[in-house]
Design an enzyme around this catalytic site. Structure first.
Site: not given
Ligand code: PGA
Length: 247
Positions: A10-11, A93, A230-231, A163
């Site tokens: 997930n950018w 999200h 993510g990161g 999450e």
């Protein structure tokens, strides 16, 4: 029930054309690890460009509108994302639930719209730290599942991502026992809502500070079917070990 591992980047609001080289490198790594289904949810501005390049991985979007068209300035419909080349979309999200005040009903509506457009969906749930500290994480997340689960939920187009909000971007992850407990409870809730067989087929991902250092341990848990990352998905150097851990 054997569920193919799913690892999705997930950018978020990161990525310009210069980062398409990372899409290429991640895609090349995915090609060598076909036991894992790999995807990248890039900013909408990169979907068409990334989709042209990705061969072994899929390109996804990070949100869609619940309506097919209309007067919604700045929003994108599921059909638009599909036409641009997205195969998947994230809905619900926590950053959108917080920043855009999206309700569970909104999230369910978005999932239905995505399904109608032919997109696969990752539906996110997760509790805040104060909810976890109050001992309310399980009932909170299970209620989110119940309220956000779209009509016709089935494993061939829908996956869930657990999450915990306090784990996102923080480097702090729950204990393996906490992840195992939550994923088991989510699968139990799904069984109640859609039946045991459908629940057993549905992939439940973990997300929140997944990295090459912790992915193997997390993905080895029985009810964890991969990750939403993510990161650590922004570069092939960081994402490749996560994909390898799922392989
Ligand atoms: P993170 O983000 O891996 O950077 O913690 C995960 C997510 O929000 O999907």
């Amino acid at each position: 029930m054997s569920r193919r591992k799913l690892v999705v980047g997930n950018w978020k609001m990161n990525g310009l054309r210069a980062q398409l080289a990372e899409v290429d490198a991640i895609d090349a790594f995915a090609a060598g690890h076909s036991a894992v289904e790999v995807g990248l949810c890039v900013p909408a501005t990169l979907i068409a460009l990334a989709a042209e390049r990705a061969k072994a991985s899929f390109i996804g979007a990070q949100d869609c509108h619940m309506k097919a068209s209309g007067a919604h300035t700045g929003c994108l419909s599921a059909d638009m994302l599909k036409e641009a080349g997205a195969g998947w979309v994230i809905v619900g999200h926590s950053e959108r639930r917080a920043d855009q005040h999206e309700s569970c009903a909104d999230v369910a509506g978005k999932a239905v719209a995505a399904r109608q457009a032919g997109l696969n969906v990752i539906l996110c749930v997760g509790e805040a730290l104060k909810t976890r500290e109050a001992g309310e994480a399980l009932p909170f997340v299970l209620d989110q599942i119940e309220q956000s689960l779209p009509e016709g939920a089935a494993a061939d187009w829908l996956s869930i991502a657990y999450e915990p909000i306090w784990a996102i971007g923080t480097g702090h992850i729950p204990t393996m026992d906490q992840i195992a407990e939550m994923h088991g409870a989510i699968r139990g809730k799904l069984a109640e809502l859609i039946g045991a067989d459908a629940a057993a087929a549905m992939r439940v991902l973990y997300g929140g500070s997944v990295s090459g250092d912790n992915a193997a341990e997390i993905f080895a848990l029985e009810d964890v079917d991969g990750g939403l990352v993510g990161g650590a998905s922004l570069t092939a150097a960081k994402f490749s070990p996560v994909i390898a851990a799922a392989h």
